[in-house]
Design an enzyme around this catalytic site. Structure first.
Site, PDB file in Angstrom:
ATOM      1  N   LEU A  83      42.644 -27.472  12.871  1.00  0.00           N
ATOM      2  CA  LEU A  83      42.945 -27.449  14.301  1.00  0.00           C
ATOM      3  C   LEU A  83      41.837 -28.077  15.131  1.00  0.00           C
ATOM      4  CD1 LEU A  83      44.356 -23.829  14.700  1.00  0.00           C
ATOM      5  CD2 LEU A  83      45.655 -25.944  14.815  1.00  0.00           C
ATOM      6  N   ALA A  84      40.599 -27.767  14.792  1.00  0.00           N
ATOM      7  CA  ALA A  84      39.480 -28.248  15.605  1.00  0.00           C
ATOM      8  C   ALA A  84      38.200 -28.144  14.796  1.00  0.00           C
ATOM      9  CB  ALA A  84      39.353 -27.426  16.888  1.00  0.00           C
TER      10      ALA A  84
ATOM     11  N   GLY B 274      34.844 -26.816  15.580  1.00  0.00           N
ATOM     12  CA  GLY B 274      34.173 -26.037  16.604  1.00  0.00           C
ATOM     13  C   GLY B 274      32.669 -26.045  16.466  1.00  0.00           C
TER      14      GLY B 274
ATOM     15  N   GLY C 261      31.787 -24.269  13.308  1.00  0.00           N
ATOM     16  CA  GLY C 261      32.415 -24.767  12.102  1.00  0.00           C
ATOM     17  C   GLY C 261      33.874 -25.093  12.338  1.00  0.00           C
ATOM     18  N   PRO C 262      34.594 -25.523  11.305  1.00  0.00           N
ATOM     19  CA  PRO C 262      35.996 -25.933  11.458  1.00  0.00           C
ATOM     20  C   PRO C 262      36.922 -24.740  11.645  1.00  0.00           C
ATOM     21  CG  PRO C 262      35.347 -26.044   9.163  1.00  0.00           C
ATOM     22  CD  PRO C 262      34.098 -25.734   9.930  1.00  0.00           C
ATOM     23  N   VAL C 263      38.063 -24.994  12.297  1.00  0.00           N
ATOM     24  CA  VAL C 263      39.081 -23.980  12.545  1.00  0.00           C
ATOM     25  C   VAL C 263      40.384 -24.470  11.949  1.00  0.00           C
ATOM     26  CG1 VAL C 263      40.240 -22.560  14.268  1.00  0.00           C
ATOM     27  CG2 VAL C 263      37.937 -23.407  14.716  1.00  0.00           C
TER      28      VAL C 263
ATOM     29  N   LYS D  27      38.494 -19.439  11.381  1.00  0.00           N
ATOM     30  CA  LYS D  27      37.258 -20.136  11.754  1.00  0.00           C
ATOM     31  C   LYS D  27      36.218 -19.929  10.654  1.00  0.00           C
ATOM     32  CE  LYS D  27      35.884 -20.021  16.048  1.00  0.00           C
ATOM     33  NZ  LYS D  27      35.862 -21.431  16.446  1.00  0.00           N
TER      34      LYS D  27
ATOM     35  N   ASP E 230      28.470 -20.738  25.496  1.00  0.00           N
ATOM     36  CA  ASP E 230      29.102 -22.041  25.291  1.00  0.00           C
ATOM     37  C   ASP E 230      30.419 -22.131  26.058  1.00  0.00           C
ATOM     38  OD1 ASP E 230      29.166 -24.623  24.325  1.00  0.00           O
ATOM     39  OD2 ASP E 230      30.241 -24.080  22.506  1.00  0.00           O
TER      40      ASP E 230
END
Length: 856
Positions: free
Chosen positions: A548-549, A551, A554-556, A570, A695
Site C-alpha cells: 500500500l505504501a 511509510g 517501513g512498508p505497509v 505495517k 510526523d
C-alpha cells in the site's frame, strides 16, 4: 420660581430614567445583562426585552429564550438567565459557550434545554436532577466528559435525550431505565465502553429512535429486546456480539447493526416470517460474522432503499432475489461469498445509484445494467468473463466511480486514459482493433530502397506488431497463472518447516524460521489462533502487489485475515534494538488507545528481529493522494466511500462529482482539519503520558468510509524513537516541510526535546495545505520574494494582509471566504517560529469549531 421648577423637572427625570431601561432584578434586566456579558450583537438594549426576537413573555416573565447562533462566547455569568424562574424553553445552541454557572441548575420550570454545538467541557453535573419537568435535553456536539450522571433517572418527563458527539465514557447509567417516557435517545459518537444495562430495551415502551453508533459498547444485544415502538435503530460501530434475536416485531424503518461482532445464522436477525418488512427503508448488517444463506423474505421489503450485507461469513450462495425491490438505491453485497452469475433482473432496479458486488466468486457474462441513475459500480475481484457491454462503457464517463479490475473481462479501451485503465480495468484485455501507422512505415522505408521494400514492410510490420502484442498478453497471462500457482507452492513449503523462498519486495521474511510457531496477537480476539504464516498468506508473502505504501517506519501491506478481517500490515523495520517484551508492552499500550479520528492498532506480531503492527484497513486513500496526487480525470475506483441515504450523513457533505468535487468543498476540508485536530488534542491531553506524534503530514491522514479523517502511526515514534537513525532527518525528526524551525537549526550539544508544540507546527502546515491546495515544499509559490516553502509564503501574505491570495481557487464559491481566511490565521498561529507562541491542540480545536460551516 425658576430654580424650583428646574429642580422638580430634574427629580422627575432621575425618577423616570430607570423606567426607560430594564429594571434591576426583573427578567428583562437579567436577560439584557446576559446578552451584554456574552457579547451578543444587534440588540436594542433600550427596548423592552419582550419585544426582542427570540424572546417570549407572559406578564413580563420570560418563558422562552431562543439565542441560537448569536456568537455568544465564554462562561455563562452568574445571576443572569439562571434567575429566570419561569423559563420553560431555553435554546443556546450553535454558540461558543464554554461553561455554566451554579445558579443555572435552579431553572426548575424548564421543559426544553438545548445547549448543542457549543464548547462546554468537563463533567455533566448531577444537578440535572433539578430539571424535574424537563421533556427535551440536547447537549450534543460539546466536549462533555466523564460519566453520564445517574441523576438523569430523576427526569421522569424526559422524552428526548441527545448527548451525542461528546466524550462521555464508561457506561450508560442504570438510572436512565427510569425514564419511561423517552421517545428518542441519541448517545452516538461518545466513548461508552461497558455493556448495555439489562432490560434496556424493555424499559422504554414509547421509544421510537435509538442511536448508539460509534461507541465501544460491548456485551450481548439481547439487552435491546422488548422495544415495542422502535422505528429507527442504529447500534453500528460497537462491540456487541452474539445472536441478534427478535429486537422488535414493530415495522422498523431504519436498522443499522454494522461494524459489530454479531454471529449466527442470518435468519436469527430479521429473516423470518414474523418480521414486518412493510416500512423498512434502510438495512445495514455489514462487517459482522453472520452466516447461513440470505433468505427470500428480503423481497418483501418493497420500500427498501439502502441494503448492505457486506463483509460477513455467509455460506456460498447464488445472488439473492431482489427483483421486487424496485426502489433500491444502494446495494452492497461485497465479500458475501456469492457464486454463479449476476442475474439479468438487476437491470430492473431503475433507481440504483450504487452497486458493489466486489470480492465474491461471481462468474459468467457481465449483465446489462440500467444506467439512468447508477453512479458507483464495483465488480472487482470476481471471475466475470466476456466483453463489457459497449452501452455500459459509453455511460461510464458520467459515473463517479467504477472498478472492473481482477476479472477476465475484455473491452475496447480507446475512450479511456492510461491512468483509468491502470486503476479500473486491471487484468482486463483490450480488444480494440489495431490500425496501421503510415508515418511509422515511411520512417522504416527510405525512398532509395524502392517500392518493393515499402510493400514488404507494409505487409510485415502489422503482422510483427500483432505478434508482439500476442506475446506480451500471453506472457502476462502466463505470469498471472504462475503467480496463482506460486501461492499454493509457497503454502506447501510453509507447511513443512523452515523456508528459504524469495519474495518480490523483501528478504527479511526468509529469516523467520517456522512461520507457524510465531504467534499473531489480535487484541479483541484473543481466542483467534493466528500465526505469522497467516500474515504471509494474507499479504501474498509481502508481495509488491499488496504493498500500500512505503511509510516512515517501513512498508505497509494490505491483507485479509481469517474471520474476514481486512487489515493494513505495517512492518516496523526501525525497531530491532528493542527486546520482545519491551516491544510487546509498547504495542499493547497503543492498542488500548481509541478515538474516532485515530486508526486503531488491532494487533501485532514479533517476527524475528522485525516488529509488525496490524491496523484496521481504511477504505479510502490518504489525504496526500486525494489532495495532490489524484488526477482530475481519474476517479478513485477501488476504495471508495459510500453514499448516504435519508438524513444528511457526513455532516451534510454531498459527494457531488466524486472525490474531485468533494475536495473542492470548504466544508469537507474543514472537516478534515477539525477531525485531525481532535485526534492530536486527544493524544496530547487525553493520554497519560501525552503522546507526541512527530510526523504530522498529509500521508498520515486517511479518509475512512464515512469521510472522517483518521490519523495513523501515533505512538510509534515514542516506542521506537531511541532506535531511529539520527543521521536521517526524515526518520529522526519528520518529513520535509513539516518540521518546526527549532529542529532545523544547526546541531548542538543539547538534545532536542519533542513537545506537543512540535505536532502543533506540523498540524499548522497541514492546515495551510488544506486551504491553499499546495504542497509544503516542491510547489510554486508565486511571490516576488521567491519563497521556497508553503509556510513562508502564507505567513508573508498574512503579514501583508493579503491572505486571501493564498486560498485555493477551487475552494472559492464553496463556502465562506471569511472562514477560510480565519483558518489561515489559525495556521499562522500554529506555525509560529517560537514554540511558546503556538496554541495548544485543545485551543486549536476550539478555534476551528468557531468557524465550523453551518450544516446544509
Amino acid at each position: 420660581m425658576g430654580f424650583g421648577l428646574f429642580s422638580s423637572i430634574l427629580l422627575l427625570a432621575l425618577f423616570f430614567r430607570p423606567l426607560a431601561c430594564q429594571q434591576p432584578n426583573t427578567d428583562g434586566f437579567l436577560v439584557s445583562d446576559f446578552f451584554k456579558k456574552m457579547g451578543a450583537q444587534g440588540f436594542n438594549f433600550s427596548a423592552p426585552v419582550c419585544t426582542w426576537k427570540g424572546l417570549f413573555c407572559e406578564q413580563d416573565n420570560v418563558i422562552k429564550l431562543v439565542a441560537s447562533g448569536l456568537g455568544l462566547s465564554g462562561l455563562v455569568p452568574d445571576t443572569t438567565i439562571g434567575k429566570l424562574k419561569n423559563l420553560e424553553y431555553l435554546d443556546l445552541s450553535n454558540n461558543r459557550i464554554t461553561g455554566l454557572p451554579c445558579d443555572f441548575w435552579s431553572l426548575s420550570s424548564l421543559k426544553t434545554l438545548n445547549l448543542s454545538s457549543n464548547q462546554i467541557s468537563g463533567n455533566l453535573s448531577s444537578n440535572t436532577a433539578n430539571f424535574g419537568l424537563l421533556e427535551t435535553l440536547d447537549l450534543s456536539s460539546n466536549n462533555f466528559s466523564g460519566n453520564i450522571p445517574e441523576a438523569i433517572g430523576s427526569l421522569a418527563s424526559l422524552e428526548v435525550l441527545k448527548l451525542n458527539g461528546n466524550c462521555f465514557g464508561w457506561r450508560i447509567p442504570l438510572g436512565i431505565l427510569k425514564c419511561h417516557s423517552l421517545v428518542s435517545i441519541d448517545l452516538s459518537s461518545n466513548q461508552l465502553n461497558d455493556s448495555l444495562p439489562d432490560g434496556f430495551g424493555a424499559a422504554f415502551p414509547k421509544l421510537k429512535y435509538l442511536n448508539l453508533a460509534g461507541n465501544e459498547i460491548g456485551g450481548q444485544a439481547s439487552a435491546l429486546a422488548g422495544m415495542g415502538s422502535i422505528r429507527y435503530l442504529n447500534i453500528s460501530r460497537n462491540r456487541l456480539q452474539g445472536s441478534v434475536v427478535a429486537l422488535s416485531q414493530e415495522p422498523l424503518e431504519v436498522i443499522d447493526l454494522s461494524g459489530n461482532r454479531f454471529e449466527g445464522h442470518i435468519s436469527q436477525v430479521l429473516f423470518n416470517s414474523s418480521f414486518n418488512w412493510s416500512h423498512l427503508v434502510y438495512l445495514d448488517l455489514s462487517d459482522n460474522r453472520l452466516g447461513g444463506e440470505i433468505s427470500g423474505y428480503l423481497n418483501e421489503a418493497q420500500n427498501l432503499k439502502h441494503l448492505s450485507l457486506a463483509c460477513n461469513l455467509f455460506s456460498a450462495q447464488a445472488f439473492p432475489e431482489i427483483g421486487m425491490l424496485s426502489g433500491l438505491e444502494y446495494l452492497n453485497l461485497s465479500t458475501t461469498n456469492l457464486v454463479h452469475h449476476i442475474p439479468a433482473e438487476i437491470s430492473e432496479l431503475i433507481n440504483l445509484r450504487l452497486l458493489d458486488v466486489s470480492k465474491n466468486h461471481l462468474s459468467g457474462q457481465f449483465p446489462l445494467l440500467n444506467m439512468n441513475s447508477l453512479q458507483f459500480l464495483d465488480v472487482s475481484y470476481n471471475n466475470l468473463s466476456g466483453e463489457i457491454p459497449s452501452s455500459l462503457l459509453r455511460e461510464l464517463q458520467w459515473m463517479k466511480k467504477f472498478n472492473f479490475s481482477y476479472n477476465n473481462l475484455t473491452l475496447c479501451a480507446s475512450e479511456f486514459s492510461i491512468q483509468t485503465l491502470q486503476m479500473a480495468f486491471i487484468g482486463s484485455l483490450n480488444s480494440c482493433p489495431i490500425a496501421a501507422n503510415p508515418n511509422l512505415f515511411r520512417r522504416k522505408a527510405p525512398k532509395h530502397r524502392g517500392p518493393k521494400l515499402a510493400l514488404v514492410l507494409t505487409i510485415s510490420l502489422p503482422a510483427l506488431i500483432l505478434g508482439l502484442l500476442f506475446f506480451t498478453f500471453g506472457c502476462r497471462s502466463k505470469t498471472r497463472t504462475r503467480a496463482g500457482n506460486q501461492t499454493s507452492c509457497k503454502e506447501q513449503q510453509n507447511m513443512f518447516g523452515p523456508f528459504t523462498f524469495q519474495t518480490d519486495s523483501t528478504t527479511w521474511v526468509a529469516d523467520v524460521k517456522v512461520a507457524q510457531s510465531v504467534p499473531v496477537v489480535i487484541f479483541e480476539k484473543p481466542l483467534l489462533s493466528l500465526t505469522f504464516a497467516d500474515l504471509l498468506s494474507a499479504t501474498s508473502y509481502f508481495d509488491r502487489d499488496t504493498l500500500l505504501a512505503q511509510g516512515r517506519f517501513g512498508p505497509v501491506y494490505r491483507g485479509y485475515l481469517r474471520g474476514g478481517i481486512h487489515v493494513a500490515v505495517k512492518v516496523l523495520v526501525h525497531g530491532p534494538t528493542m527486546t520482545d517484551p519491551e516491544a510487546a508492552r509498547g504495542l499493547e499500550h497503543l492498542g488500548r488507545i481509541r478515538h474516532p479520528n485515530l486508526i486503531p492498532l488491532i494487533g501485532y506480531c514479533l517476527a524475528g528481529d522485525v516488529r509488525i503492527a496490524i491496523y484496521d484497513y481504511m477504505e479510502n486513500d490518504t489525504l496526500q493522494t486525494l489532495l495532490h496526487d489524484l488526477p482530475h480525470a481519474v476517479q478513485m475506483v477501488e476504495d471508495w466511500s459510500t453514499d448516504s441515504w435519508g438524513e444528511d450523513d457526513n455532516d451534510g457533505i454531498q459527494n457531488e462529482g466524486g472525490f474531485e468535487g468533494l475536495l473542492t468543498a470548504w466544508r469537507f476540508r474543514h472537516k478534515i482539519a477539525l477531525g485531525t485536530a481532535r485526534a492530536l488534542a486527544f493524544l496530547h491531553h487525553g493520554c497519560s503520558p501525552p503522546i507526541i506524534h512527530r510526523d504530522i503530514k498529509a500521508t498520515s491522514i486517511y479518509i475512512d468510509s464515512e469521510l472522517e479523517p483518521r490519523l495513523c502511526d501515533f505512538g510509534l515514534s515514542k516506542i521506537f524513537g531511541n532506535s531511529l537513525d539520527d543521521d536521517d532527518d526524515e526518520i529522526a525528526y519528520g518529513s520535509a516541510g513539516y518540521v518546526p524551525p527549532e529542529f532545523l537549526q544547526p546541531a548542538s550539544d543539547s538534545p532536542k526535546n519533542f513537545t506537543p508544540k512540535y505536532d502543533v507546527y506540523g498540524f499548522g502546515v497541514l492546515l495551510l495545505e488544506l486551504i491553499t491546495g499546495k504542497k509544503p515544499v516542491e510547489d510554486e509559490y508565486w511571490d516576488e520574494e521567491e519563497t521556497t516553502n508553503l509556510v513562508g509564503w502564507v505567513r508573508g501574505l498574512v503579514r501583508k494582509k493579503q491572505g486571501w491570495r493564498a486560498i485555493d481557487p477551487k475552494l472559492r464559491g464553496t463556502g465562506s471566504e471569511a472562514q477560510m481566511e480565519e483558518a489561515l490565521m489559525i495556521g499562522y498561529l500554529c506555525t509560529a517560529d517560537l514554540p511558546s507562541k503556538r496554541p495548544s491542540m485543545h485551543q486549536v480545536v476550539g478555534l476551528l469549531k468557531d468557524i465550523e460551516p453551518a450544516p446544509l
